[in-house]
Design an enzyme around this catalytic site. Structure first.
Site, mmCIF file in Angstrom:
data_model
loop_
_atom_site.group_PDB
_atom_site.id
_atom_site.type_symbol
_atom_site.label_atom_id
_atom_site.label_comp_id
_atom_site.label_asym_id
_atom_site.label_seq_id
_atom_site.Cartn_x
_atom_site.Cartn_y
_atom_site.Cartn_z
ATOM 1 N N LYS A 67 6.717 8.758 -10.578
ATOM 2 C CA LYS A 67 6.820 7.195 -10.437
ATOM 3 C C LYS A 67 6.470 7.538 -8.800
ATOM 4 O O LYS A 67 7.563 8.203 -7.619
ATOM 5 C CB LYS A 67 8.986 6.898 -9.912
ATOM 6 C CG LYS A 67 9.049 5.429 -9.792
ATOM 7 C CD LYS A 67 8.895 4.542 -11.044
ATOM 8 C CE LYS A 67 9.023 2.545 -10.080
ATOM 9 N NZ LYS A 67 7.672 2.306 -9.451
ATOM 10 N N LYS A 91 13.556 12.353 -4.694
ATOM 11 C CA LYS A 91 13.912 11.005 -4.077
ATOM 12 C C LYS A 91 14.620 10.454 -4.949
ATOM 13 O O LYS A 91 16.274 9.988 -5.684
ATOM 14 C CB LYS A 91 13.093 9.876 -3.391
ATOM 15 C CG LYS A 91 13.731 8.710 -2.608
ATOM 16 C CD LYS A 91 12.488 8.073 -2.817
ATOM 17 C CE LYS A 91 11.443 7.980 -1.593
ATOM 18 N NZ LYS A 91 10.950 7.485 -0.875
ATOM 19 N N LYS A 103 2.696 9.875 -6.133
ATOM 20 C CA LYS A 103 1.831 8.424 -5.996
ATOM 21 C C LYS A 103 0.171 8.248 -5.363
ATOM 22 O O LYS A 103 0.002 9.477 -6.147
ATOM 23 C CB LYS A 103 2.440 9.342 -3.984
ATOM 24 C CG LYS A 103 2.330 8.645 -3.220
ATOM 25 C CD LYS A 103 3.437 8.080 -2.863
ATOM 26 C CE LYS A 103 3.581 6.929 -1.593
ATOM 27 N NZ LYS A 103 5.219 6.233 -1.185
ATOM 28 N N THR A 181 14.162 -1.628 0.634
ATOM 29 C CA THR A 181 14.196 -0.540 0.340
ATOM 30 C C THR A 181 15.698 -0.641 2.183
ATOM 31 O O THR A 181 15.940 0.019 2.094
ATOM 32 C CB THR A 181 12.509 -0.037 1.408
ATOM 33 O OG1 THR A 181 11.950 0.027 0.439
ATOM 34 C CG2 THR A 181 12.408 1.039 2.050
ATOM 35 N N ASN A 212 7.039 -4.116 5.695
ATOM 36 C CA ASN A 212 8.011 -4.498 4.527
ATOM 37 C C ASN A 212 9.367 -3.640 4.878
ATOM 38 O O ASN A 212 10.458 -4.014 5.130
ATOM 39 C CB ASN A 212 7.745 -3.197 3.247
ATOM 40 C CG ASN A 212 6.458 -4.105 2.675
ATOM 41 O OD1 ASN A 212 5.895 -5.595 3.324
ATOM 42 N ND2 ASN A 212 5.866 -3.504 2.188
ATOM 43 N N SER A 340 13.184 -0.637 -8.113
ATOM 44 C CA SER A 340 11.737 -0.871 -8.973
ATOM 45 C C SER A 340 12.061 0.203 -10.200
ATOM 46 O O SER A 340 11.361 -0.730 -10.785
ATOM 47 C CB SER A 340 10.721 0.510 -7.908
ATOM 48 O OG SER A 340 10.045 -0.303 -7.101
#
Ligand code: NAD
Length: 401
Positions: A67, A91, A103, A181, A212, A340
Site C-alpha cells: 500500500k 507506517k 510506493k 492526513t 494536500n 485509505s
C-alpha cells in the site's frame, strides 16, 4: 543529496539496536520484495511521442497487500521511491492496519502537462502495472502532485475501484479521505500536546508546504486558535509574526498559484522559514529538509513531520542533543493511509460509511498509535522516531512469524 533509502534503512537499524532486536526479519526489511521500472509512451497534444520513466516498489507484504501513493515529480528516482515504500511498511505497522508497504512514481513535472496528457500518462502507468497492482495485491493512492482525479483514472483503466484509494466520492472514494492526513496529524498532536509542551502551549506554528496535507493542517490549526505565523510552497514562503489569516491565504493561493506576496506578510525563503523561532515546525513538503547543513540553525521547540522523510539521521542526532522532540512521519501522517484502508474495505464489501464513522474510527487508531509510540519511548528511553520504528518492527516480526 542524502540518499533517502539509506536513511530509511539506518532508521530501522538504529531502532532495532536500541531495542536489542535481532533476526532474519531485520535483514529482509533491507530489501524491497519487488522493484518494477517501466517506460511509459505518451502521445503529447502536439502529436509528438514522449517516454516517461515510472516505478512501483513493493517493499513488504507480511501484514497485508502492498500500500502506498504514486508521486509525480521531476526529481523522482528509484532510491526515493524505495525509501517511501519502506516508510509505508513501517507506517501501516505503526497504525496496525492489515496492509504492507509500497510506493510508485513517475519522473515528470506534471505542471508542464495538459489534463489530457496527464490522463494518458496515468492510464499508461496503470496498464504497464497490470499484474503488479490489484485489490488484493498492491493498492496505490495519491501522493505529491497526484489527486483524486489521477486515482479515478487508475481505477477506470484497471477496471475495479478497490485497486486504488483516494478516489473521488462518485468513483468509490471514502468520505473523509481528502482531509485524512491532516486530520490524523491533528489527533496525534492533541494526544501528545501535553507531553511535548509540559509548560503549556504551543502558540506559534510554521508549515512548510501548502498542498494536500500542509494546507489542510494549517487550516485546522488556525481554526483551533493557534497562530500560524509562516507557510511556504515551492515558490517560497511568507511570514507574519502576528499570525496569517489562513482562510484569506487559501483564496490568495488559489487565485495566484502561490502563497507569496500575501497582504500583510513578508516574503521569505524556505531556508528562512525553517530557521524561524516557533513552537511547532511542520515540514509538509518533501524529504531531506533537515540535514547536517542546516539543522544547527533550527530554533523550533518541536518538529512535527507531516512530510515523509524530512529529517536525515544526522539531523535527528542534533535534534536529540538539542532536546528538540521530533514527532516522526510514520506516526504523524498515517491518518491518510488509515482512511485509505477504510476506503479499500468499503470497496471490497460494497459498503458506504458516513463521515462520522470514518472520523471516529480514524481518531481511535491515531490516539492509540500515538500512545503506543510514547510507551515505547518511555520503555526504551529513546527518541520518538526510534520508538515508532520499534513499535513497527515488533508488529512486523510477529507477522513474519
Ligand atoms: P502536494 O503536492 O499536495 O503538496 C506539496 C506542497 O509542498 C506544495 O504546496 C508544494 O508547492 C510544496 N513544496 C514542494 N517543494 C517544496 C520546497 N522545496 N519547499 C517548500 N514547499 C515545497 O503533496 P502532499 O500530498 O501535501 O504531500 C506533502 C508531503 O506529505 C509529502 O512528503 C507526502 O509524501 C506526505 N504525505 C502526504 C499524504 C497525503 O495524503 N497527501 C499522506 C502521507 C504523507
Amino acid at each position: 543529496m542524502a540518499n533517502a533509502f539509506e536513511n530509511a534503512l539506518r532508521q530501522i537499524d538504529r531502532a532495532a539496536e536500541a531495542a536489542h532486536m535481532q533476526g532474519e526479519f531485520l535483514e529482509l526489511l533491507h530489501y524491497p520484495m519487488r522493484e518494477v521500472r517501466v517506460n511509459i509512451p505518451v502521445h503529447m497534444d502536439n502529436g509528438s511521442l514522449r517516454i516517461f520513466e515510472g516505478y512501483r516498489i513493493q517493499h513488504n507484504n507480511w501484514r497485508g497487500p502492498f500500500k502506498g501513493g504514486i508521486r509525480y515529480h521531476q526529481n523522482v528516482d528509484i532510491n526515493e521511491v524505495k525509501a517511501l515504500a519502506t516508510w509505508m511498511t513501517m507506517k501501516t505497522a505503526v497504525v496496525g492496519i492489515p496492509m504492507g508497504g509500497g510506493k510508485g512514481g513517475v519522473t515528470v513535472n506534471p505542471k508542464e502537462l495538459s489534463v489530457g496528457e496527464l490522463e494518458r500518462l496515468t492510464r499508461g502507468w496503470t496498464s504497464s502495472m497490470k499484474g503488479i497492482i490489484g485489490p488484493e495485491l498492491d493498492v496505490p493512492a495519491p501522493d505529491v502532485n497526484t489527486t483524486p482525479q489521477e486515482m479515478d483514472w487508475v481505477a477506470s483503466e484497471f477496471g475495479h475501484p478497490a485497486v486504488v484509494t483516494g478516489k473521488t466520492i462518485s468513483a468509490g472514494g471514502s468520505l473523509g479521505r481528502g482531509t485524512a492526513t491532516a486530520d490524523g496529524a491533528f489527533e496525534v498532536f492533541e494526544t501528545l500536546k501535553g507531553k511535548l509542551f509540559p509548560n503549556g502551549g504551543p502558540q506559534t506554528v510554521v508549515v512548510q508546504g501548502f498542498g494536500n496535507a500542509g494546507r489542510i493542517f494549517a487550516v485546522i490549526m488556525h481554526k483551533k486558535g493557534y497562530k500560524v505565523i509562516a507557510v511556504s510552497d515551492s515558490r517560497g514562503g511568507i511570514f507574519n509574526p502576528e499570525g496569517l489569516d489562513i482562510a484569506a491565504l487559501e483564496s490568495h493561493k488559489d487565485s495566484t498559484g502561490g502563497v507569496q506576496d500575501f497582504a500583510g506578510a513578508k516574503n521569505i525563503s524556505n531556508e528562512e522559514l525553517l530557521a524561524l523561532d516557533c513552537d511547532l515546525l511542520v515540514p509538509a513538503a518533501m524529504e531531506n529538509q533537515f540535514t547536517a547543513t542546516n539543522v544547527e540553525a533550527i530554533k523550533a521547540k518541536v518538529i512535527f513531520e507531516i512530510a515523509n522523510g524530512p529529517t536525515t539521521p544526522e539531523a535527528d542526532d542534533v535534534f536529540v542533543r538539542k532536546n528538540i522532540p521530533v514527532v516522526p512521519d510514520i506516526l504523524v501522517n498515517a491518518g491518510g493511509v488509515t482512511v485509505s484502508y477504510f476506503e479499500w474495505e468499503q470497496n471490497m464489501t460494497n459498503e458506504k460509511w458516513t463521515e462520522e464513522v470514518v472520523a471516529e474510527k480514524m481518531k481511535k487508531i491515531m490516539i492509540d498509535s500515538a500512545n503506543e509510540v510514547w510507551a515505547r519511548k518511555e520503555k526504551y528511553g529513546v527518541d520518538l522516531r526510534r520508538a515508532a520504528f520499534i513499535l513497527a518492527l515488533e508488529r512486523l516480526e510477529a507477522a513474519k512469524k
